[in-house]
Design a protein around this motif. Structure first.
Motif, PDB file in Angstrom:
ATOM      1  N   LYS A  84       0.842  -1.197   0.000  1.00 15.19           N
ATOM      2  CA  LYS A  84       0.000   0.000   0.000  1.00 15.19           C
ATOM      3  C   LYS A  84       0.880   1.251   0.000  1.00 15.19           C
ATOM      4  CE  LYS A  84      -3.750   2.233   2.450  1.00 15.19           C
ATOM      5  NZ  LYS A  84      -4.615   2.251   3.625  1.00 15.19           N
ATOM      6  N   CYS A  85       0.502   2.210  -0.838  1.00 13.97           N
ATOM      7  CA  CYS A  85       1.276   3.451  -0.977  1.00 13.97           C
ATOM      8  C   CYS A  85       0.967   4.427   0.167  1.00 13.97           C
ATOM      9  CB  CYS A  85       0.957   4.123  -2.314  1.00 13.97           C
ATOM     10  SG  CYS A  85       1.356   3.089  -3.736  1.00 13.97           S
ATOM     11  N   ASP A  86       2.007   5.118   0.641  1.00 14.89           N
ATOM     12  CA  ASP A  86       1.867   6.138   1.678  1.00 14.89           C
ATOM     13  C   ASP A  86       2.100   7.491   1.016  1.00 14.89           C
ATOM     14  OD1 ASP A  86       1.867   7.767   3.884  1.00 14.89           O
ATOM     15  OD2 ASP A  86       3.711   6.941   4.757  1.00 14.89           O
ATOM     16  N   CYS A  87       1.009   8.235   0.805  1.00 11.77           N
ATOM     17  CA  CYS A  87       1.079   9.527   0.114  1.00 11.77           C
ATOM     18  C   CYS A  87       1.292  10.698   1.068  1.00 11.77           C
ATOM     19  CB  CYS A  87      -0.215   9.767  -0.676  1.00 11.77           C
ATOM     20  SG  CYS A  87      -0.629   8.457  -1.830  1.00 11.77           S
ATOM     21  N   SER A  88       1.435  10.436   2.361  1.00 11.80           N
ATOM     22  CA  SER A  88       1.502  11.518   3.337  1.00 11.80           C
ATOM     23  C   SER A  88       2.740  12.396   3.166  1.00 11.80           C
ATOM     24  CB  SER A  88       1.460  10.953   4.762  1.00 11.80           C
ATOM     25  OG  SER A  88       2.602  10.149   5.006  1.00 11.80           O
ATOM     26  N   ARG A  89       3.792  11.893   2.563  1.00 12.83           N
ATOM     27  CA  ARG A  89       5.018  12.686   2.384  1.00 12.83           C
ATOM     28  C   ARG A  89       5.148  13.270   0.980  1.00 12.83           C
ATOM     29  NH1 ARG A  89       8.715   8.308   5.456  1.00 12.83           N
ATOM     30  NH2 ARG A  89       7.828   8.642   7.511  1.00 12.83           N
ATOM     31  N   VAL A  90       4.123  13.031   0.150  1.00 11.65           N
ATOM     32  CA  VAL A  90       4.139  13.568  -1.213  1.00 11.65           C
ATOM     33  C   VAL A  90       3.169  14.753  -1.242  1.00 11.65           C
ATOM     34  CG1 VAL A  90       3.756  13.065  -3.640  1.00 11.65           C
ATOM     35  CG2 VAL A  90       4.631  11.278  -2.128  1.00 11.65           C
ATOM     36  N   VAL A  91       3.685  15.957  -1.408  1.00 13.10           N
ATOM     37  CA  VAL A  91       2.869  17.169  -1.376  1.00 13.10           C
ATOM     38  C   VAL A  91       1.998  17.250  -2.623  1.00 13.10           C
ATOM     39  CG1 VAL A  91       2.916  19.697  -1.280  1.00 13.10           C
ATOM     40  CG2 VAL A  91       4.630  18.356  -0.031  1.00 13.10           C
ATOM     41  N   GLY A  92       0.696  17.442  -2.391  1.00 11.93           N
ATOM     42  CA  GLY A  92      -0.236  17.666  -3.490  1.00 11.93           C
ATOM     43  C   GLY A  92      -0.707  16.416  -4.204  1.00 11.93           C
ATOM     44  N   LYS A  93      -0.411  15.235  -3.694  1.00  8.62           N
ATOM     45  CA  LYS A  93      -0.825  14.004  -4.376  1.00  8.62           C
ATOM     46  C   LYS A  93      -1.606  13.106  -3.424  1.00  8.62           C
ATOM     47  CE  LYS A  93       1.151  14.981  -8.259  1.00  8.62           C
ATOM     48  NZ  LYS A  93       0.375  15.243  -9.465  1.00  8.62           N
ATOM     49  N   THR A  94      -2.524  12.327  -3.983  1.00  4.72           N
ATOM     50  CA  THR A  94      -3.360  11.402  -3.212  1.00  4.72           C
ATOM     51  C   THR A  94      -3.741  10.225  -4.117  1.00  4.72           C
ATOM     52  OG1 THR A  94      -5.311  11.275  -1.804  1.00  4.72           O
ATOM     53  CG2 THR A  94      -5.528  12.596  -3.789  1.00  4.72           C
ATOM     54  N   GLY A  95      -4.597   9.344  -3.626  1.00  4.68           N
ATOM     55  CA  GLY A  95      -5.059   8.188  -4.412  1.00  4.68           C
ATOM     56  C   GLY A  95      -4.303   6.917  -4.027  1.00  4.68           C
ATOM     57  N   ASP A  96      -4.750   5.802  -4.572  1.00  4.64           N
ATOM     58  CA  ASP A  96      -4.137   4.514  -4.255  1.00  4.64           C
ATOM     59  C   ASP A  96      -2.663   4.438  -4.641  1.00  4.64           C
ATOM     60  OD1 ASP A  96      -6.500   3.572  -3.209  1.00  4.64           O
ATOM     61  OD2 ASP A  96      -7.082   2.476  -5.025  1.00  4.64           O
ATOM     62  N   HIS A  97      -2.292   5.162  -5.711  1.00  2.00           N
ATOM     63  CA  HIS A  97      -0.907   5.124  -6.191  1.00  2.00           C
ATOM     64  C   HIS A  97      -0.203   6.473  -6.056  1.00  2.00           C
ATOM     65  CE1 HIS A  97      -1.861   1.187  -7.794  1.00  2.00           C
ATOM     66  NE2 HIS A  97      -2.934   1.715  -8.346  1.00  2.00           N
ATOM     67  N   CYS A  98      -0.836   7.401  -5.315  1.00  8.05           N
ATOM     68  CA  CYS A  98      -0.306   8.764  -5.125  1.00  8.05           C
ATOM     69  C   CYS A  98      -0.104   9.466  -6.465  1.00  8.05           C
ATOM     70  CB  CYS A  98       1.007   8.735  -4.334  1.00  8.05           C
ATOM     71  SG  CYS A  98       0.881   7.924  -2.740  1.00  8.05           S
ATOM     72  N   ASP A  99      -1.048   9.251  -7.377  1.00  9.72           N
ATOM     73  CA  ASP A  99      -0.938   9.849  -8.711  1.00  9.72           C
ATOM     74  C   ASP A  99      -2.069  10.826  -9.018  1.00  9.72           C
ATOM     75  OD1 ASP A  99      -2.906   7.921  -8.784  1.00  9.72           O
ATOM     76  OD2 ASP A  99      -2.253   7.010 -10.668  1.00  9.72           O
ATOM     77  N   GLU A 100      -2.941  11.049  -8.033  1.00  6.74           N
ATOM     78  CA  GLU A 100      -4.019  12.020  -8.222  1.00  6.74           C
ATOM     79  C   GLU A 100      -3.636  13.302  -7.501  1.00  6.74           C
ATOM     80  OE1 GLU A 100      -7.660  10.276  -6.816  1.00  6.74           O
ATOM     81  OE2 GLU A 100      -7.380   8.475  -8.038  1.00  6.74           O
ATOM     82  N   GLY A 101      -3.830  14.436  -8.168  1.00  9.52           N
ATOM     83  CA  GLY A 101      -3.442  15.707  -7.578  1.00  9.52           C
ATOM     84  C   GLY A 101      -4.632  16.503  -7.091  1.00  9.52           C
ATOM     85  N   PHE A 102      -4.340  17.509  -6.270  1.00  9.02           N
ATOM     86  CA  PHE A 102      -5.379  18.431  -5.836  1.00  9.02           C
ATOM     87  C   PHE A 102      -4.740  19.799  -5.664  1.00  9.02           C
ATOM     88  CE2 PHE A 102      -3.980  18.747  -1.457  1.00  9.02           C
ATOM     89  CZ  PHE A 102      -3.440  17.518  -1.174  1.00  9.02           C
TER      90      PHE A 102
END
Length: 170
Positions: free
Chosen positions: A142-160
């Motif tokens: 499972k991907c952890d997106c908490s350290r990637v600024v501005g990204k989310t989703g199952d693969h941390c590839d969705e932006g906001f």
């Protein structure tokens, strides 16, 4: 090749049965015959031979075959007398030689190392699918997106992006 032994015992089971039936007795007196019917009994004994197999110490009988008994968790070797050299809670079991069989997400001679970054799961064979340099859980993938600024989703590839006080997903 594993060595094993089987010990066979022969046991006799005796069954005694008393059977009652009508029997005929004939006696001869000079020229005539006298027939008498009476109740008779007969005892019969039967024997049954039974093979019983008993496995040697360290083996168990499974469907009539003796196989090497598995050691309890954390033990291995002759008579299961040795303790596995693996890190607790990070291995499934150790084999007859003491080689650690690691739980998913762990590797190394004694299962002390987490999978390398980018790998996860059983034998660290699976490749993580995280994007944008997100970290991957070494056990589940499972991907952890908490350290990637501005990204989310199952693969941390969705932006906001933030607009006023609304969150808009792109």
């Amino acid at each position: 090749m594993l060595s094993f032994c089987i010990i066979f015992f022969r046991s006799k089971k005796m069954k005694i049965v008393l059977k009652t039936y009508t029997c005929k007795t004939t006696t001869r007196v000079w020229f005539w015959r006298n027939t008498v019917y009476r109740l008779c009994s007969k005892t019969e004994t039967t024997y049954k031979i039974e093979n019983i197999s008993v496995c040697c110490q360290g083996y168990v009988n499974i469907s009539g075959s003796c196989i090497k008994a598995p050691c309890m968790f954390s033990k291995y070797g002759e008579n299961c007398s040795l303790t596995c050299p693996c890190v607790p809670d990070q291995y499934e079991r150790c084999d007859d030689n003491g080689t650690c069989l690691c739980s998913p997400g762990w590797t190394g001679k004694n299962c002390s190392q987490a999978c390398d970054q980018g790998k996860y799961g059983e034998g660290c064979k699976h490749k993580c699918t995280c994007q944008n340099n997100a970290t991957c859980d070494h056990v589940t993938g499972k991907c952890d997106c908490s350290r990637v600024v501005g990204k989310t989703g199952d693969h941390c590839d969705e932006g906001f992006i933030f607009k006023s006080e609304m969150l808009v997903i792109q």
